[in-house]
Design an enzyme around this catalytic site. Structure first.
Site, short mmCIF file in Angstrom:
data_model
loop_
_atom_site.label_atom_id
_atom_site.label_comp_id
_atom_site.label_asym_id
_atom_site.label_seq_id
_atom_site.Cartn_x
_atom_site.Cartn_y
_atom_site.Cartn_z
N ASP A 39 -23.11 13.99 -26.26
CA ASP A 39 -21.70 14.39 -26.22
C ASP A 39 -20.94 13.49 -25.25
O ASP A 39 -20.45 13.92 -24.22
CB ASP A 39 -21.55 15.86 -25.82
CG ASP A 39 -22.37 16.21 -24.58
OD1 ASP A 39 -23.10 15.33 -24.11
OD2 ASP A 39 -22.26 17.36 -24.12
N HIS A 56 0.82 -1.22 0.00
CA HIS A 56 0.00 0.00 0.00
C HIS A 56 0.86 1.27 0.00
O HIS A 56 0.69 2.12 -0.89
CB HIS A 56 -0.96 -0.01 1.19
CG HIS A 56 -1.66 1.29 1.41
ND1 HIS A 56 -2.52 1.85 0.49
CD2 HIS A 56 -1.60 2.18 2.46
CE1 HIS A 56 -2.97 3.01 0.96
NE2 HIS A 56 -2.42 3.23 2.15
N ASP A 102 -3.24 8.40 -0.99
CA ASP A 102 -3.59 7.31 -0.07
C ASP A 102 -5.04 6.87 -0.29
O ASP A 102 -5.34 5.68 -0.40
CB ASP A 102 -3.37 7.80 1.37
CG ASP A 102 -3.89 6.81 2.40
OD1 ASP A 102 -3.59 5.61 2.29
OD2 ASP A 102 -4.60 7.26 3.33
N HIS A 157 3.62 7.03 5.61
CA HIS A 157 2.42 7.69 6.14
C HIS A 157 1.63 6.85 7.14
O HIS A 157 0.89 7.41 7.95
CB HIS A 157 1.51 8.14 4.99
CG HIS A 157 0.77 7.04 4.31
ND1 HIS A 157 1.32 6.28 3.30
CD2 HIS A 157 -0.48 6.55 4.48
CE1 HIS A 157 0.43 5.39 2.88
NE2 HIS A 157 -0.67 5.52 3.59
N GLU A 189 0.70 5.27 12.83
CA GLU A 189 -0.63 4.76 13.16
C GLU A 189 -0.63 3.24 13.32
O GLU A 189 -1.30 2.71 14.22
CB GLU A 189 -1.62 5.16 12.07
CG GLU A 189 -3.05 4.71 12.29
CD GLU A 189 -3.76 5.50 13.37
OE1 GLU A 189 -4.80 5.04 13.84
OE2 GLU A 189 -3.24 6.57 13.77
N ASP A 190 0.11 2.52 12.47
CA ASP A 190 -0.04 1.07 12.40
C ASP A 190 1.17 0.27 12.89
O ASP A 190 1.13 -0.97 12.88
CB ASP A 190 -0.34 0.64 10.95
CG ASP A 190 -1.71 1.12 10.49
OD1 ASP A 190 -2.60 1.24 11.35
OD2 ASP A 190 -1.87 1.38 9.29
#
Length: 721
Positions: free
Chosen positions: A259, A48, A139, A72, A76-77
């Site tokens: 169109d 990712h 992201d 990034h 957090e992870d």
């Protein structure tokens, strides 16, 4: 999965001076931190951040942004910390990663109040450095590309958040291709049946019109080369969501859309854009009303291009966008285009400096500045969503200043777009030299002159007419401030009366020392609270001078009786000028009150003062609440044209024309009927309760006298509610 050397190669293609050591270090750090983590698809989690970094290379961002794309999710992870990121990669990258971590924790599709507050936090997070937004959009794009692996219950929430927030933000930043893909991916998840149907029809259409796109490209190139313009021409079919949105907007079926193909013509120089346009229009007939010049008047996200629609080969409508390579770069990359390297320059400072030249970045900064204007989170969200979703018309001031407004905007929106003070003092407008209603919808090219008056306060009803968030927000604030001033004025009158009754001098300065004891932040807040009935005048007097409080009526045995029991004329009273005055005033709900009546006021918390005639039986209900009685007097100019409410009861013979005769008398005497309620009293009679609007008591008495003179009228009486 992309390899380390492949990522470096992608960056060096557009930035030969890239810091390879930084990219390699970020790659290895992210790989180690995410370790054996897996995504919902079963792929290694590191895939990712690598894909996010790849998207950022497509935008040709700087080394720091690519590194942040890799890092990034680490805070957090994983067990990574902001301090560690700062130490290993520097404060600049640490700050960007931290900003993205905060954004990830926001839920933008929860209940409205929390969504609004989180949206404020989102924009604040990107305010200092727009690269936070660019990485977040990359992201979100990769997450949307892999959304099929997310549980269905969460899938809809992510798609809704993307459609409502991130896709419009990408568009507002000028990143139209990214916005189109985000909208299409969201549409596929939110409305899969419609997406499948439109995709299928597009596929069938492509089979039927096979070769048409190539034919148009070849013919366009040939015509332009013949005139000495070396242009690139390429076409593409519109995306399913774009088609769906147009069907919804115009209420047409798929078969009625003509169109569905669009072509981009990329020419070398700016003047070639207009030459190419002339060649196109002299080759194929143009469709009236479909030409737009975004070169002379760029969109607020810096988009520049010529748009036209022609009837091409096979009588097929074809949309054309004509622009230079530089304009195309901005159209594709939006705000990221201002971050591209010039002459091999690099580094974070360069990107910030260049984005500050962007109109889209300037909009973002202005939006952030609105946070200081005191709007509630819900109002701020409403304003910003209006700004995100609008299509534009371009109008001019008499001095030639260009004003860009949303489609459907009115002269009211124009006034507020010029300046908030102009909007607040607006009383009329001249559109192309003619006086027109303020609700007139503006068209491209209109010249608008705003007529102003310092005595004007914007009516609250304007909020429902205005289209722009700025106008709605300003009207709401001005209305709140006007109401606050009204209640403040009423509170001042009440306190002046209370202080004079206690024999004490009154001034705003004497209130200031008592503010803390009364729990009010300012004198105006205190006056407003008194005017609203939320603070008692006796409590204010006690806080200012405890010795004087007893005489002001705090002791039940010494409290003065209600004003209607008094006979003195020296006491101070509040002037009543009508509903359009500078105080929050209402009139008795049954019967009203008129200039010429002796009147008293009853203070109702949060609603202001209700004016009753002295003879109203409704006043008995307030005998035990003397604190609510307010001394009032009429202060109406003799030649004033304001009408006041009154009610009469008319008993009349039931015969043809009796009601018409009563209405004729009222009309001939310049009275206005607001409402009529009829009650049948028997075979030959009925009773009418008529709500009137008249100028004063003499006016009403004249109408009553002439009604009594009618042969079909038996009795007429005034209601004193």
């Amino acid at each position: 999965m992309m390899r380390q050397y492949e990522l470096v190669e992608r960056v060096t293609r557009y930035n030969p001076n890239t810091d390879e050591a930084l990219l390699n270090k970020a790659y290895v750090y992210a790989m180690q931190k995410h370790g054996t983590q897996k995504r919902a698809s079963g792929d290694p989690y590191i895939s990712h951040p690598l894909e996010v970094a790849a998207i950022l290379t497509d935008l040709r961002l700087d080394d720091a942004s690519i590194a942040v794309g890799l890092l990034h999710d680490t805070i957090e992870d994983t067990d990574a910390t902001r301090t560690e990121i700062d130490t290993v990669f520097g404060v600049e990258i640490g700050k960007l990663v931290d900003g993205l971590t905060k954004i990830r924790r926001l839920d933008l599709v929860t209940r409205r109040a929390k969504q609004a507050e989180n949206f404020r936090k989102l924009l604040l997070a990107v305010a200092d450095d727009v690269r936070v937004l660019l990485v977040k959009l990359a992201d979100r794009l990769h997450n949307m590309r892999t959304l099929q692996y997310v549980p269905p219950e969460k899938r809809a929430a992510v798609a809704e958040e993307t459609m409502e927030i991130y896709a419009p933000l990408a568009g507002r930043m000028g990143m139209q291709d990214l916005r189109d893909e985000l909208e299409d991916l969201s549409f596929r998840n939110l409305n899969p049946d419609a997406y499948a149907t439109i995709s299928e029809r597009l596929a069938r259409l492509g089979e039927r019109s096979h070769g048409l796109s190539g034919e148009i490209e070849t013919e366009l190139k040939r015509r332009l080369v013949e005139r000495g313009i070396a242009a690139e021409v390429y076409g593409r079919r519109k995306r399913p969501y774009s088609i769906f949105a147009k069907m919804q907007r115009k209420s047409v079926a798929f078969e009625q859309l003509s169109d569905l193909y669009g072509f981009r013509v990329i020419v070398p120089q700016l003047e070639d854009c207009y030459r190419a346009l002339g060649i196109v229009h002299t080759t194929w007939p143009s469709v009236p009303g479909r030409f737009k010049d975004y070169i002379s008047t760029p969109k607020q996200n810096d988009y520049r291009s010529l748009h036209t629609t022609v009837v091409g080969p096979s009588r097929q409508r074809v949309e054309l966008q004509i622009r230079t390579a530089e304009m195309n770069r901005v159209a594709e990359y939006g705000i990221a285009a201002h971050a591209l390297y010039k002459d091999g320059e690099g580094g974070g400072r360069n990107i910030v400096r260049l984005t500050q030249e962007s109109r889209a970045y300037a909009w973002l900064r202005r939006t952030i500045d609105m946070l200081s204007e005191g709007d509630t989170p819900e109002e701020f969200l409403e304003h910003t969503k209006l700004e995100l979703f609008h299509d534009q018309v371009f109008c001019f001031t008499p001095k030639g200043m260009l004003i860009a407004l949303p489609r459907g905007a009115t002269a009211i929106d124009f006034a507020y777009a010029v300046h908030t003070d102009v909007g607040n003092t607006c009383v009329g407008a001249k559109i192309n030299g003619r006086i027109m209603p303020l609700v007139t919808e503006l068209a491209n090219g209109d010249e608008v002159e705003i007529i102003r008056s310092k005595a004007q306060t914007p009516p609250a009803a304007w909020e429902s007419i205005a289209v722009t968030g700025k106008a709605k927000s300003a009207i709401r604030r001005a209305t709140r401030e006007a109401v606050r001033r009204q209640y403040g004025g009423l509170g001042r009158h009440i306190l002046e009366r209370a202080f004079e009754r206690a024999g004490k001098p009154f001034s705003l300065e004497v209130l200031e020392p008592a503010l803390q004891r009364l729990g009010q932040p300012s004198v105006l807040d205190l006056l407003t609270a008194v005017g609203r009935g939320e603070a008692r005048s006796e409590d204010v007097l006690r806080a200012v001078d405890p010795d004087a409080a007893g005489g002001a009526g705090t002791n039940g045995s010494r409290r003065p009786p209600p004003p209607r029991r008094r006979t003195t004329t020296e006491r101070p009273s509040i002037p009543i000028r009508g509903l359009k005055g500078d105080l929050p005033v209402r009139f008795a709900p049954n019967g009203g009150a008129l200039p010429g009546d002796r009147i008293v006021g009853i203070l109702t918390p949060g609603e202001g003062v209700t004016i009753y005639p002295i003879q109203s039986p409704a006043l008995k209900a307030f005998d035990d609440e003397p604190d609510r009685w307010v001394d009032v007097r009429w202060d109406v100019e003799p030649d004033a044209d304001e009408r006041f409410p009154a009610q009469i009861i008319v008993e009349s013979i039931n015969e043809p024309g009796s009601l018409a005769g009563i209405a004729q008398v009222i009309g001939e005497n310049d009275g206005n009927i607001d409402n009529i309620k009829m009650i049948r009293k028997g075979e030959d009679a009925h009773e009418m309760a008529i709500d009137l609007e008249v100028f004063d008591l003499k006016h009403l008495n004249r109408i009553i006298a002439q009604l009594r003179a009618r042969p079909t009228v038996s009795t007429v009486s005034r209601v004193n509610g």
